[in-house]
Design a protein around this motif. Structure first.
Motif, PDB file in Angstrom:
ATOM      1  N   VAL A  96       6.323   6.337  15.983  1.00 46.69           N
ATOM      2  CA  VAL A  96       6.197   4.952  15.517  1.00 46.69           C
ATOM      3  C   VAL A  96       6.741   4.813  14.096  1.00 46.69           C
ATOM      4  O   VAL A  96       6.362   5.583  13.204  1.00 46.69           O
ATOM      5  CB  VAL A  96       4.725   4.484  15.552  1.00 46.69           C
ATOM      6  N   ILE A  97       7.644   3.886  13.947  1.00 49.39           N
ATOM      7  CA  ILE A  97       8.182   3.609  12.608  1.00 49.39           C
ATOM      8  C   ILE A  97       7.957   2.138  12.253  1.00 49.39           C
ATOM      9  O   ILE A  97       7.624   1.326  13.111  1.00 49.39           O
ATOM     10  CB  ILE A  97       9.687   3.961  12.498  1.00 49.39           C
ATOM     11  N   ASN A  98       8.120   1.860  10.976  1.00 48.19           N
ATOM     12  CA  ASN A  98       7.830   0.512  10.470  1.00 48.19           C
ATOM     13  C   ASN A  98       9.038  -0.040   9.719  1.00 48.19           C
ATOM     14  O   ASN A  98       9.721   0.693   9.012  1.00 48.19           O
ATOM     15  CB  ASN A  98       6.623   0.604   9.516  1.00 48.19           C
ATOM     16  N   TYR A  99       9.290  -1.311   9.950  1.00 52.52           N
ATOM     17  CA  TYR A  99      10.271  -2.023   9.124  1.00 52.52           C
ATOM     18  C   TYR A  99       9.604  -3.248   8.526  1.00 52.52           C
ATOM     19  O   TYR A  99       9.011  -4.042   9.263  1.00 52.52           O
ATOM     20  CB  TYR A  99      11.466  -2.498   9.954  1.00 52.52           C
ATOM     21  N   VAL A 125      11.908  11.876  13.489  1.00 50.48           N
ATOM     22  CA  VAL A 125      11.794  10.676  12.657  1.00 50.48           C
ATOM     23  C   VAL A 125      12.099  11.056  11.219  1.00 50.48           C
ATOM     24  O   VAL A 125      11.431  11.930  10.653  1.00 50.48           O
ATOM     25  CB  VAL A 125      10.357  10.082  12.734  1.00 50.48           C
ATOM     26  N   ASP A 126      13.155  10.487  10.660  1.00 51.10           N
ATOM     27  CA  ASP A 126      13.465  10.844   9.269  1.00 51.10           C
ATOM     28  C   ASP A 126      12.754   9.922   8.264  1.00 51.10           C
ATOM     29  O   ASP A 126      12.486  10.327   7.142  1.00 51.10           O
ATOM     30  CB  ASP A 126      14.978  10.881   9.016  1.00 51.10           C
ATOM     31  N   SER A 127      12.453   8.694   8.677  1.00 52.00           N
ATOM     32  CA  SER A 127      11.799   7.786   7.733  1.00 52.00           C
ATOM     33  C   SER A 127      10.841   6.852   8.484  1.00 52.00           C
ATOM     34  O   SER A 127      11.255   6.135   9.399  1.00 52.00           O
ATOM     35  CB  SER A 127      12.862   6.960   6.989  1.00 52.00           C
ATOM     36  N   VAL A 128       9.588   6.891   8.109  1.00 50.89           N
ATOM     37  CA  VAL A 128       8.570   6.077   8.793  1.00 50.89           C
ATOM     38  C   VAL A 128       8.553   4.657   8.241  1.00 50.89           C
ATOM     39  O   VAL A 128       8.542   3.685   8.978  1.00 50.89           O
ATOM     40  CB  VAL A 128       7.174   6.721   8.656  1.00 50.89           C
ATOM     41  N   TYR A 129       8.546   4.557   6.936  1.00 45.91           N
ATOM     42  CA  TYR A 129       8.414   3.238   6.296  1.00 45.91           C
ATOM     43  C   TYR A 129       9.788   2.765   5.836  1.00 45.91           C
ATOM     44  O   TYR A 129      10.417   3.412   4.999  1.00 45.91           O
ATOM     45  CB  TYR A 129       7.471   3.315   5.088  1.00 45.91           C
ATOM     46  N   LYS A 164      18.259   2.931  15.918  1.00 47.29           N
ATOM     47  CA  LYS A 164      17.428   3.974  15.301  1.00 47.29           C
ATOM     48  C   LYS A 164      16.390   4.478  16.300  1.00 47.29           C
ATOM     49  O   LYS A 164      16.165   5.680  16.445  1.00 47.29           O
ATOM     50  CB  LYS A 164      16.758   3.412  14.031  1.00 47.29           C
ATOM     51  N   LEU A 165      15.778   3.545  17.031  1.00 42.95           N
ATOM     52  CA  LEU A 165      14.753   3.931  18.010  1.00 42.95           C
ATOM     53  C   LEU A 165      15.348   4.811  19.119  1.00 42.95           C
ATOM     54  O   LEU A 165      14.739   5.805  19.533  1.00 42.95           O
ATOM     55  CB  LEU A 165      14.118   2.680  18.636  1.00 42.95           C
ATOM     56  N   ASN A 223       0.844  -1.196   0.000  1.00 42.86           N
ATOM     57  CA  ASN A 223       0.000   0.000   0.000  1.00 42.86           C
ATOM     58  C   ASN A 223       0.876   1.240   0.000  1.00 42.86           C
ATOM     59  O   ASN A 223       0.385   2.353   0.102  1.00 42.86           O
ATOM     60  CB  ASN A 223      -0.916  -0.001   1.224  1.00 42.86           C
ATOM     61  N   ALA A 224       2.216   1.028  -0.081  1.00 45.25           N
ATOM     62  CA  ALA A 224       3.181   2.126  -0.033  1.00 45.25           C
ATOM     63  C   ALA A 224       3.085   2.887   1.278  1.00 45.25           C
ATOM     64  O   ALA A 224       3.446   4.060   1.350  1.00 45.25           O
ATOM     65  CB  ALA A 224       3.019   3.061  -1.234  1.00 45.25           C
ATOM     66  N   ALA A 225       2.562   2.223   2.304  1.00 47.09           N
ATOM     67  CA  ALA A 225       2.404   2.907   3.588  1.00 47.09           C
ATOM     68  C   ALA A 225       2.520   1.939   4.758  1.00 47.09           C
ATOM     69  O   ALA A 225       1.784   2.029   5.723  1.00 47.09           O
ATOM     70  CB  ALA A 225       1.065   3.639   3.614  1.00 47.09           C
ATOM     71  N   GLY A 226       3.422   0.972   4.643  1.00 43.88           N
ATOM     72  CA  GLY A 226       3.698   0.116   5.783  1.00 43.88           C
ATOM     73  C   GLY A 226       2.984  -1.224   5.755  1.00 43.88           C
ATOM     74  O   GLY A 226       2.024  -1.416   5.020  1.00 43.88           O
ATOM     75  N   GLY A 227       3.483  -2.112   6.605  1.00 44.36           N
ATOM     76  CA  GLY A 227       2.925  -3.466   6.673  1.00 44.36           C
ATOM     77  C   GLY A 227       1.654  -3.515   7.506  1.00 44.36           C
ATOM     78  O   GLY A 227       1.264  -2.533   8.133  1.00 44.36           O
TER      79      GLY A 227
END
Lengths: 311, 102, 394
Positions: free
Chosen positions: C350-353, C383-387, C373-374, C326-330
């Motif tokens: 909150v970030i996603n990997y 937060v520089d990158s969420v996904y 990173k956390l 969805n180009a927006a995380g799992g």
């Protein structure tokens, strides 16, 4: 006991009126008669593939089935009923079920020849004590008369329309009864609603009470898909048999028995001309189609005679 | 769970009261649904012409040829008969007329 | 006394099934779940269970036969993975909507294509909205324990829903580890008899199952089904409590590891939690306040409890072993962030990997990257990158 229409008529109806099948539909006629072949004291578990029969007999909250009934999807009625039969075997062993239960699956030709073919083949090979009944009306009638692999060659359907270039369905009909006979199951029969229904009833009785898997292929005329007037249901069925388009036969433990041989085999056009879906075959210049269909019917009939040791 | 009759599953039944999984345990209740008003044509049984051959009974798609405990045809169930005319057509004695519904 | 053994996740699952002794098992082989029906069919062949084993010709028929068997009043079970689960898709929804508490052992594997036999969660994540209860397991012990609890949860009158017990393909299913088994008689007493309100084989009261359900009633049936899933949360906790009394092993909706004073946490399902715990112990030794939240129950999703548990942290990384494309995380990330937002929890970053797709190995240094990173986010608040993707070659 010899077939007695009066005795059969007295048996309880196991498919009630109030279902929503079309007026004059062949399928409920077939279903009623098959269920009549059950012993009144036996419980039945019936399943149906998605299709006309299913969506018309169990529209929440109304069910036309007096026995237990299950529908889950289009392509899996063979598997669904086999699970119920497996559970029954365990419950019977554990003493949790008294008496006899019989397992009958219904599917139209779409749910049987095509999308449900794998589940049917699997269930038959596994040897469940069940009957699979195909009510064959030769197209996906529930969705509006689309061609199936049971649709006869040149039939005009909504996905094999008789157009200017392509004159209807271009492929011959799959011979499912033969394919099921080649599963080497104890009982396979082809039948149709004819006359006093003796043939259909007796085959249903054999299928239900032969231990192990059984398959019935039953012609079920559809007034909408075939385009004929509703009162002619039995005439259509009779002509299918008299022309040997739909021979009545059974295969018992591998032995072929032809149950009816017309004294005079009528030309197949006598069956085709009653139906609007073949109207274009009778236009000038299209005689070759009738000839081709006749050749196909003759060839299949000859093969059957040979299998039965009668040729 | 107690048996749910049709009277318990009214058109306005809410989600708490509806039967779980769509299971219906009043089997054969479709006879309470009348399909007789579908008819445009109607079969009329002439008792005096009827020879009680019963050929009309198994050909009815709607289980609407009534047969009593003695095995005698007693009439037509107009609550469910959809007027297809198959019974009239198969009758060898012309004991069933097929007429316009009025 | 409990029995100490060394078993793979698959064998532990099969032993749980043997102890449950269901009426019908219908299954089709697919790596890495194949061993489950293999082991089970030997129990059938040796007559140590009462079960009918239906060796179906496909997974679609496996689930269909389970539907028929369960509707007939039996207990029905199956096992599958990846494409097998995908092939069941249609029937999964029907099982749930028909309110049939079938139990399925899902041995997680990457969904085709390209075809791949190794572990990720794309299969069960794809089935997350099918109406099945989904319980995830970190190791063989949890896979076994969860299986023993599955019927009690699914068959509860307030629930009546099918249950999927998930474990990681190969990592858990094929790795032999120590395990503590419950005695047969105790399992039998704990699981109990299945007494459905209705069944196809109740000849005194025949039923019809699987109607055409139109505009007038379909929505009410769906609303009722949704309520059953909501009810399942309480039932899962009750059954887990009872299981704790039986075995001393405690289970909740999710497990918290060293979260009491943690600044940052990872949220991850199944076996990766084991690796994460190892890294936590290393980092804790260095004085770094890191922790883990391992959801056990994904369906029903414990919205309130997770939002509450996560509210106290400065930064959270949700690790998804499946992509939603969805180009927006799992899927786990989307559900977690949705839970936080809807419960008004705006504190944690909150970030996603997305990680480990197709069985890509997840090493401790991968997890270290996430914690580093956390901790950076916790320090800077930025937060520089969420996904993000973890462990893919850039």
């Amino acid at each position: 006991m010899a077939y007695n229409l009066k005795e059969v008529a007295k048996k309880p109806e196991r498919l009630t009126g109030g279902h929503r099948m079309c007026a004059g539909c062949g399928a409920p006629v077939v279903v009623r008669q098959i269920l009549k072949a059950l012993k009144p004291e036996d419980h039945a578990v019936i399943s149906s593939a998605t299709g006309c029969l299913e969506v018309s007999t169990f529209i929440y909250p109304y069910t036309a089935w007096t026995d237990s009934f299950i529908h889950s999807a289009f392509e899996n009625t063979g598997a669904t009923i086999s699970g119920a039969e497996a559970a029954y075997n365990v419950m019977k062993r554990k003493g949790k079920f008294e008496g006899e239960a019989k397992f009958i699956a219904f599917g139209g030709d779409g749910g049987t020849y095509d999308i449900g073919f794998q589940a049917l083949s699997g269930a038959m090979e596994r040897g469940h004590d069940m009957v699979y009944v195909c009510y064959d009306n030769g197209a996906y009638m529930n969705t509006g008369i689309q061609r199936s692999s049971a649709t006869p060659k040149y039939a005009d359907t909504t996905t094999s329309p008789a157009g200017k270039k392509i004159p209807g369905k271009m492929q011959p009909r799959k011979d499912l009864t033969e394919i099921m006979a080649n599963h080497h199951i104890p009982y396979v029969a082809q039948t149709a609603p004819i006359g006093n229904m003796k043939d259909l009833y007796e085959k249903a009785e054999k299928a239900i009470y032969t231990p192990g898997p059984a398959f019935l292929n039953v012609l079920a005329p559809c007034p909408r898909g075939w385009r004929y007037n509703t009162p002619d249901l039995m005439e259509l069925s009779k002509m299918a048999v008299e022309t040997c388009f739909w021979p009545l036969y059974e295969v018992i433990d591998g032995k072929y028995i032809i149950n009816y041989k017309p004294k005079t085999k009528l030309p197949v056009k006598d069956f085709l001309k009653l139906q609007g879906r073949f109207k274009h075959l009778f236009k000038a210049g299209n005689e070759y189609m009738l000839e081709e269909i006749q050749k196909e019917v003759d060839s299949r009939w000859e093969t059957l005679l040979k299998l039965a040791g009668e040729a | 769970m107690s048996k749910k009759e049709l009277r318990d599953i009214r058109p306005d039944v809410n989600w708490k009261e509806i039967t779980p999984g769509g299971v219906i345990d009043s089997s054969g209740n479709a006879h309470l649904f009348k399909t007789g008003d579908w008819r445009s044509m109607k079969p009329i049984w002439n008792e005096e012409k009827c020879k009680q051959c019963l050929l009309c009974n198994p050909v009815c798609p709607d289980s609407s040829i009534k047969v009593n405990e003695e095995g005698k045809m007693t009439g037509i169930d107009y609550d469910h008969c959809k007027g297809c005319g198959v019974c009239a057509k198969v009758c060898p004695f012309k004991a069933i007329d097929f007429v316009e519904e009025v | 006394m409990a029995i100490r053994e060394r078993l793979s996740g698959n064998e532990a699952t099969a032993i749980a099934m043997k102890q449950i002794n269901p009426d019908v098992v219908a299954a089709f082989p697919i790596t890495p779940s194949t061993e489950v029906p293999q082991y089970f069919s030997t129990y059938v062949a040796d007559g140590v269970v009462d079960t009918e084993f239906v060796a179906v010709e496909s997974e679609h028929s496996a689930m269909s036969a389970c539907i028929g068997a369960q509707a007939a009043g039996g207990r029905a079970m199956t096992a599958t993975s990846a494409n097998g689960l995908a092939f069941m898709w249609e029937a999964l929804y029907i099982a749930a909507s028909s309110r049939l508490p079938i139990v399925l052992s899902a041995v997680n594997r990457a969904l085709s294509g390209p075809i791949n036999i190794h572990n990720d969660h794309s299969d069960t994540m794809g089935a997350r909205d099918s109406g099945w209860i989904q319980i995830y397991s970190e190791n063989n012990q949890e896979a076994y324990d969860n299986m023993l609890m599955a019927h009690r949860i699914g068959e509860h009158p307030d629930v009546m829903l099918p249950v999927m017990i998930c474990q990681d393909g190969f990592i858990t299913s094929h790795a032999i580890e120590n395990i503590e088994l419950v005695e047969d008689d105790k399992v039998k007493a704990f699981v109990g008899e299945y007494k459905p309100a209705h069944s196809l084989l109740n000849r005194e009261n025949p039923i019809s199952v699987g109607p055409l359900d139109l505009q007038l009633h379909y929505f009410e049936h769906k609303r009722q089904q949704a309520q059953a899933m909501a009810n399942a949360k309480k039932v899962i906790l009750e059954v887990s409590e009872e299981f704790y009394k039986l075995t001393g092993r405690k289970y909740g909706l999710f497990e918290e590891y060293k979260t009491d004073d943690a600044d940052v946490v990872i949220v991850v399902l199944n076996s990766t939690a084991g690796t994460v715990k190892y890294v936590i112990d290393q980092y804790r030794a260095e004085g770094k306040k890191v922790g883990l939240i391992k959801p056990r129950v994904f369906r029903p999703f414990p919205v309130d409890e997770l939002a509450d548990a996560l509210s106290k942290f400065k930064a959270v990384a949700v690790l998804d072993k499946a992509d939603s494309f969805n180009a927006a995380g799992g899927p786990l990330f989307t559900e977690i962030t949705s839970a936080l937002f809807s419960k008004g929890v705006f504190g944690p970053k909150v970030i996603n990997y997305i990680f480990g797709l197709g069985g890509r190995d997840v090493k401790s240094n991968d997890i270290e990257i996430v914690y580093d990173k956390l901790l950076e986010i916790a320090n800077t608040g930025k937060v520089d990158s969420v996904y993000n993707y973890l462990g893919v070659r850039e």
